[in-house]
Design an enzyme around this catalytic site. Structure first.
Site, PDB file in Angstrom:
ATOM      1  N   GLU A  59      -0.573  -9.375  -0.744  1.00  9.97           N
ATOM      2  CA  GLU A  59      -2.010  -9.653  -0.556  1.00  9.97           C
ATOM      3  C   GLU A  59      -2.728  -9.708  -1.903  1.00  9.97           C
ATOM      4  O   GLU A  59      -3.617 -10.532  -2.112  1.00  9.97           O
ATOM      5  CB  GLU A  59      -2.630  -8.602   0.358  1.00  9.97           C
ATOM      6  CG  GLU A  59      -2.144  -8.751   1.796  1.00  9.97           C
ATOM      7  CD  GLU A  59      -2.671  -7.675   2.711  1.00  9.97           C
ATOM      8  OE1 GLU A  59      -2.566  -6.481   2.350  1.00  9.97           O
ATOM      9  OE2 GLU A  59      -3.197  -8.017   3.783  1.00  9.97           O
ATOM     10  N   ALA A  99       0.860  -1.189   0.000  1.00 13.28           N
ATOM     11  CA  ALA A  99       0.000   0.000   0.000  1.00 13.28           C
ATOM     12  C   ALA A  99       0.893   1.234   0.000  1.00 13.28           C
ATOM     13  O   ALA A  99       2.034   1.178   0.481  1.00 13.28           O
ATOM     14  CB  ALA A  99      -0.864  -0.010   1.253  1.00 13.28           C
ATOM     15  N   GLY A 143       0.609  -5.105   0.762  1.00 15.20           N
ATOM     16  CA  GLY A 143      -0.567  -5.196  -0.109  1.00 15.20           C
ATOM     17  C   GLY A 143      -0.246  -5.823  -1.455  1.00 15.20           C
ATOM     18  O   GLY A 143      -1.140  -6.353  -2.119  1.00 15.20           O
ATOM     19  N   GLU A 181       4.209  -5.260   7.204  1.00 10.23           N
ATOM     20  CA  GLU A 181       3.364  -4.297   7.934  1.00 10.23           C
ATOM     21  C   GLU A 181       3.783  -4.136   9.389  1.00 10.23           C
ATOM     22  O   GLU A 181       3.723  -3.041   9.956  1.00 10.23           O
ATOM     23  CB  GLU A 181       1.883  -4.734   7.874  1.00 10.23           C
ATOM     24  CG  GLU A 181       1.236  -4.597   6.517  1.00 10.23           C
ATOM     25  CD  GLU A 181       1.409  -5.821   5.619  1.00 10.23           C
ATOM     26  OE1 GLU A 181       2.270  -6.687   5.923  1.00 10.23           O
ATOM     27  OE2 GLU A 181       0.689  -5.896   4.609  1.00 10.23           O
TER      28      GLU A 181
HETATM   29  N1  COA Z   1       4.501   3.334  -0.292  1.00  9.41           N
HETATM   30  C1  COA Z   1       4.892   4.517  -0.754  1.00  9.41           C
HETATM   31  N2  COA Z   1       6.054   4.747  -1.386  1.00  9.41           N
HETATM   32  C2  COA Z   1       6.841   3.693  -1.575  1.00  9.41           C
HETATM   33  C3  COA Z   1       6.523   2.417  -1.122  1.00  9.41           C
HETATM   34  C4  COA Z   1       5.280   2.247  -0.446  1.00  9.41           C
HETATM   35  N3  COA Z   1       4.860   1.064  -0.005  1.00  9.41           N
HETATM   36  N4  COA Z   1       7.522   1.576  -1.453  1.00  9.41           N
HETATM   37  C5  COA Z   1       8.448   2.310  -2.086  1.00  9.41           C
HETATM   38  N5  COA Z   1       8.043   3.589  -2.154  1.00  9.41           N
HETATM   39  C6  COA Z   1       8.754   4.735  -2.750  1.00  9.41           C
HETATM   40  C7  COA Z   1       9.858   5.248  -1.877  1.00  9.41           C
HETATM   41  O1  COA Z   1       9.348   6.093  -0.870  1.00  9.41           O
HETATM   42  C8  COA Z   1      10.715   5.960  -2.888  1.00  9.41           C
HETATM   43  O2  COA Z   1      10.095   7.191  -3.189  1.00  9.41           O
HETATM   44  P1  COA Z   1      11.010   8.530  -3.421  1.00  9.41           P
HETATM   45  O3  COA Z   1      11.907   8.191  -4.579  1.00  9.41           O
HETATM   46  O4  COA Z   1      10.007   9.581  -3.714  1.00  9.41           O
HETATM   47  O5  COA Z   1      11.779   8.706  -2.138  1.00  9.41           O
HETATM   48  C9  COA Z   1      10.598   5.070  -4.128  1.00  9.41           C
HETATM   49  O6  COA Z   1       9.404   4.316  -3.943  1.00  9.41           O
HETATM   50  C10 COA Z   1      11.733   4.111  -4.287  1.00  9.41           C
HETATM   51  O7  COA Z   1      11.878   3.399  -3.077  1.00  9.41           O
HETATM   52  P2  COA Z   1      13.296   3.005  -2.464  1.00  9.41           P
HETATM   53  O8  COA Z   1      13.070   2.601  -1.041  1.00  9.41           O
HETATM   54  O9  COA Z   1      14.275   4.100  -2.705  1.00  9.41           O
HETATM   55  O10 COA Z   1      13.659   1.773  -3.388  1.00  9.41           O
HETATM   56  P3  COA Z   1      14.536   0.496  -3.062  1.00  9.41           P
HETATM   57  O11 COA Z   1      14.614  -0.255  -4.347  1.00  9.41           O
HETATM   58  O12 COA Z   1      15.807   0.877  -2.375  1.00  9.41           O
HETATM   59  O13 COA Z   1      13.669  -0.347  -1.996  1.00  9.41           O
HETATM   60  C11 COA Z   1      11.657  -1.383  -1.143  1.00  9.41           C
HETATM   61  C12 COA Z   1      12.469  -0.911  -2.369  1.00  9.41           C
HETATM   62  C13 COA Z   1      10.359  -1.939  -1.700  1.00  9.41           C
HETATM   63  C14 COA Z   1      12.426  -2.491  -0.381  1.00  9.41           C
HETATM   64  C15 COA Z   1      11.425  -0.214  -0.165  1.00  9.41           C
HETATM   65  O14 COA Z   1      10.943   0.881  -0.922  1.00  9.41           O
HETATM   66  C16 COA Z   1      10.406  -0.514   0.903  1.00  9.41           C
HETATM   67  O15 COA Z   1      10.725  -1.126   1.906  1.00  9.41           O
HETATM   68  N6  COA Z   1       9.131  -0.073   0.703  1.00  9.41           N
HETATM   69  C17 COA Z   1       8.072  -0.227   1.674  1.00  9.41           C
HETATM   70  C18 COA Z   1       7.564  -1.647   1.711  1.00  9.41           C
HETATM   71  C19 COA Z   1       6.463  -1.800   2.731  1.00  9.41           C
HETATM   72  O16 COA Z   1       6.628  -1.622   3.911  1.00  9.41           O
HETATM   73  N7  COA Z   1       5.256  -2.175   2.250  1.00  9.41           N
HETATM   74  C20 COA Z   1       4.110  -2.443   3.082  1.00  9.41           C
HETATM   75  C21 COA Z   1       3.268  -1.248   3.201  1.00  9.41           C
HETATM   76  S1  COA Z   1       1.878  -1.576   4.283  1.00  9.41           S
END
Ligand code: COA
Length: 259
Positions: free
Chosen positions: A113, A66, A110, A133
């Site tokens: 999911e 999400a 999500g 989460e």
């Molecule tokens: N919601 C909103 N933005 C997200 C996102 C999410 N779930 N996942 C990634 N992004 C955004 C980051 O904020 C970043 O935005 P920015 O460039 O404006 O700062 C962009 O996507 C790239 O993310 P980044 O973390 O730099 O990429 P990465 O390849 O190093 O890492 C992930 C990728 C997926 C491991 C990491 O982004 C992450 O942990 N995301 C959250 C995952 C999560 O907790 N999901 C469950 C949500 S309930």
């Protein structure tokens, strides 16, 4: 129809729905959920489309969960209100055509999911899957605790949900979370081959088969067996059943029309 955050294309009876926010790792915000809802409505009606594949744009993410930006400042009541209406994962689960998740990278929260609501999951070797989460001080709210547990069992589901750790595709295959794992370069071909074989079947029978299999998780064994029997008999009312049986007896390939 054009959408803000997704791409939809259909060819040879296979539709690809691609979440198209690669800069945000294809995170699902409300606008994207709305796009998916409209696309599902259109694809359900389309007779050109027999199998749906859902994937993420770019080579990094399927869906990284999400959109966390939408959680900031939200109270419990606001979140309940936001989740009151259309449930996108349930709509995917109940979509009358087969749905394949083509998992091409991060498949988190999500995103997992959504993949769990699909009928099959094919992952690239580079995929990472998890329910992170817990790291945000919340829990899965889109079916993660229910569909994941049904698919991989309580112990494995607990491990994923309580640690928030992401696992690689090989591990996901080992616990039955994904059907198969292929090199990234082969992912699309593998999924198209699978979808093509399914798209040749009777759409009526596919719908009934999906409903019957899903009933296993929704009903007791006794109720599920009754449901299966009803759906099995219902297929006897289709033109496709007449064509399938006739084609077998005439030693030719069946041409199913979906009627
Ligand atoms: N919601 C909103 N933005 C997200 C996102 C999410 N779930 N996942 C990634 N992004 C955004 C980051 O904020 C970043 O935005 P920015 O460039 O404006 O700062 C962009 O996507 C790239 O993310 P980044 O973390 O730099 O990429 P990465 O390849 O190093 O890492 C992930 C990728 C997926 C491991 C990491 O982004 C992450 O942990 N995301 C959250 C995952 C999560 O907790 N999901 C469950 C949500 S309930």
């Amino acid at each position: 129809m054009t959408y803000q955050n997704i791409l939809v294309e259909t060819s040879n009876r296979i539709s690809f729905l691609t979440i198209n926010r690669p800069d945000k790792r294809n995170a699902l915000n409300q606008a994207t959920r709305d796009d998916i809802q409209h696309a599902l409505d259109a694809l359900e009606k389309s007779t050109d489309s027999r199998v749906l594949v859902i994937t993420g744009a770019g080579d990094k993410a399927f869906i990284a969960g999400a959109d966390i930006n939408e959680f900031e400042g939200r109270t419990a009541l606001m979140q309940r209100e936001a989740m009151k209406g259309f449930r996108v994962f349930t709509a995917i689960e109940e979509f009358p055509k087969p749905v394949i998740a083509m998992i091409n990278g991060f498949c988190l929260g999500g995103g997992l999911e959504l993949a769990l609501a699909c009928d099959m999951r094919i992952a690239s070797e580079t995929a990472k899957l998890g329910q992170p989460e817990i790291n945000l001080g919340i829990i899965p709210g889109g079916g993660g605790t229910q569909r994941l547990t049904r698919l991989v069992g309580e112990g494995k589901a607990m491990e994923l949900i309580l640690t928030g750790d992401a696992i690689d595709a090989a591990h996901a295959k080992e616990i039955g979370l994904v059907n198969s794992v292929v090199p990234a370069a082969d992912l699309r071909t593998t999924v198209v081959n699978l979808a093509t074989r399914i798209a040749e079947k009777s759409p009526v029978a596919l719908h009934m088969a999906k409903d019957a299999v899903k009933s296993a998780a929704r009903m007791s064994l006794r109720e599920g067996l009754e449901r299966e029997l009803d759906l099995f008999c219902l297929t006897f009312g289709s033109e496709d059943k007449a064509e399938g049986v006739r084609a077998f007896l005439e030693k030719r390939k069946a041409d199913f029309k979906g009627r």
